[in-house]
Design an enzyme around this catalytic site. Structure first.
Site, PDB file in Angstrom:
ATOM      1  N   ASN A 103       0.875  -1.129  -0.034  1.00  0.00           N
ATOM      2  CA  ASN A 103      -0.029  -0.070   0.049  1.00  0.00           C
ATOM      3  C   ASN A 103       0.931   1.014   0.060  1.00  0.00           C
ATOM      4  O   ASN A 103       2.092   1.148   0.079  1.00  0.00           O
ATOM      5  CB  ASN A 103      -1.045   0.052   1.206  1.00  0.00           C
TER       6      ASN A 103
ATOM      7  N   LYS B  49       9.885 -16.708 -10.673  1.00  0.00           N
ATOM      8  CA  LYS B  49       8.968 -15.563 -11.206  1.00  0.00           C
ATOM      9  C   LYS B  49       7.661 -16.014 -12.021  1.00  0.00           C
ATOM     10  O   LYS B  49       7.853 -17.189 -13.061  1.00  0.00           O
ATOM     11  CB  LYS B  49       9.769 -14.705 -12.122  1.00  0.00           C
TER      12      LYS B  49
END
Ligand code: C5P
Length: 402
Positions: A210, A289
């Protein structure tokens, strides 16, 4: 930088060449949050004008003991009571002698006699006058009575002499004054604070997080250290410098943060949770990944532990303070959270209307505790932090035992 938020300082200025430095001193005190009222002796007005000091302090300058107008506005006894501290800078040899003799022959000496506040003097005089046994005796007598001495410094003097007698620099005097106030508020208390966001890894290169900047938490850590608390700051990833005298523990995820907080529990009197902890994390972070393939992808999330609630429900429970960012029914939601998470205090923000927020330098809040509240209008995060620390210091001994 030490703080003087809302402290009332009476600055006495006496008649020496260093009086011009008093203008800088007013600024230094104000920058730390002090409210300053200036008293000048007649001699001081020969060196610097009352108008300068009035403009800087934002208040009329007090000059005469027997002045009907000034007495009607704020009389000398009222001024003596208003003061949290009386600072005389510069203090001449003559003023020091009059103070030591207990004279009340002008407004400043009268005020020093009348006040119950701490009196501080920053001497400024020629080195010969400073070394004179009369001055030495006067200083010794003042110190014995509890007057504090700031300086003098050693160096070149206006008259060309070199030696002791220069006024201590305004910045250093302001720091001395701030140190005097803030040291004892949370003296020796062990305070742990969480700050910043957490990052929840999706794979080795991606995460959920955030916009929390960590500014509020870092400001609280700074205010706590200024108040004498032994302060540990558990920080998520932010780009902020560690405040002076603060121990910092860097963490990434909510689970790391909880672990770090629990590791501090044995040495924690006060716990403040200002971190914007991610509520959810991916069930598992991929080891490699994640490659793109289909048009849609789903990520399964799982609830993160509630750090502050976990700390507040422990057996060795510290005085626990949480934050609540709300968009409506701010106080009632925050109070519900206070109860649900078993907190001693909560700082409620209205994130819908307040100009303060994640990346802002300002914030407005209501500090709530069972049976009480302290509303703080929009102000800097630094000042809000100081007010929070003062509110905690006032409430801390009242905290219920575990
Ligand atoms: O429930 P909510 O996220 O609104 O509560 C905010 C308060 O709880 C803040 O003090 C925050 O630091 C703390 N918190 C926590 N751990 C979480 C979520 C919130 O410590 N997982």
């Amino acid at each position: 930088m030490g703080q003087l938020f809302n402290r009332h300082v009476v600055l006495g200025i006496t008649g020496g060449i260093a009086a011009y430095k008093a203008a800088l001193l007013v600024r230094e005190l104000q920058e730390r949050g002090a409210k300053v009222r200036v008293v000048m002796t007649r001699g001081a007005t020969e060196f610097i004008t009352p108008l300068t000091l009035q403009a800087l302090s934002g208040n009329p300058v007090h000059q005469e003991l027997l002045d009907n107008e000034a007495e009607a506005a704020m009389g000398h006894i009222e001024l003596a009571r208003w003061a949290d501290l009386v600072l005389v800078a510069p203090a001449t040899a003559d003023f020091i002698a009059r103070l030591a003799a207990g004279r009340a022959d002008d407004l400043l000496t009268t005020l020093c006699l009348a006040t119950s506040a701490q009196v501080l003097v920053a001497p400024a005089m020629n080195q010969g006058m400073w070394k004179d046994p009369a001055t030495t005796d006067n200083i010794a007598m003042l110190e014995q009575r509890g007057t504090r001495l700031l300086g003098p410094a050693h160096g070149t003097q206006a008259c060309g002499d070199i030696g002791p007698g220069r006024m201590r620099e305004p910045q250093l005097i302001a720091e001395d004054v701030a140190g005097l106030f803030s040291r004892d508020l949370l003296d020796g208390r062990r305070l742990v604070i969480t700050a910043g966001p957490t990052r929840e890894a999706l794979d080795p290169v991606r995460y959920i997080s955030n916009h929390s900047s960590g500014k509020m938490g870092f400001a609280i850590a700074r205010a706590a250290a200024d108040a004498g608390a032994i302060t540990t700051l558990i920080s998520g990833p932010v780009s902020l410098a560690t405040p002076d005298r603060v121990r910092r523990v860097d963490v990434i995820s909510a689970e790391d943060m909880l672990q770090a907080a629990q590791a501090e529990l044995g040495q924690c009197d006060i716990f403040i949770a200002s971190a914007a902890v991610a509520d959810y994390r991916p069930v598992a972070a991929a080891e490699q990944k994640i490659k793109k393939s289909s048009e849609h992808m789903q990520i399964e999330l799982v609830r993160n532990p509630d750090i502050v609630a976990t700390i507040a429900s422990g057996a060795e429970r510290p005085f626990t303070v949480g934050f609540a960012a709300e968009t409506q029914n701010v106080e009632s939601y925050a109070l519900a959270k206070l109860q649900k998470k078993n907190l001693d205090m909560i700082v409620a923000n209205d994130v819908a209307t307040s100009e303060g927020g994640f990346n802002s330098d300002n914030n407005a809040a209501v500090i709530l505790w069972p049976g009480g509240r302290n509303e703080v209008e929009l102000t800097s995060k630094e000042q809000l932090a100081r007010i929070l620390i003062e509110t905690i210091a006032a409430r801390y001994p009242a905290a219920p035992a575990a």
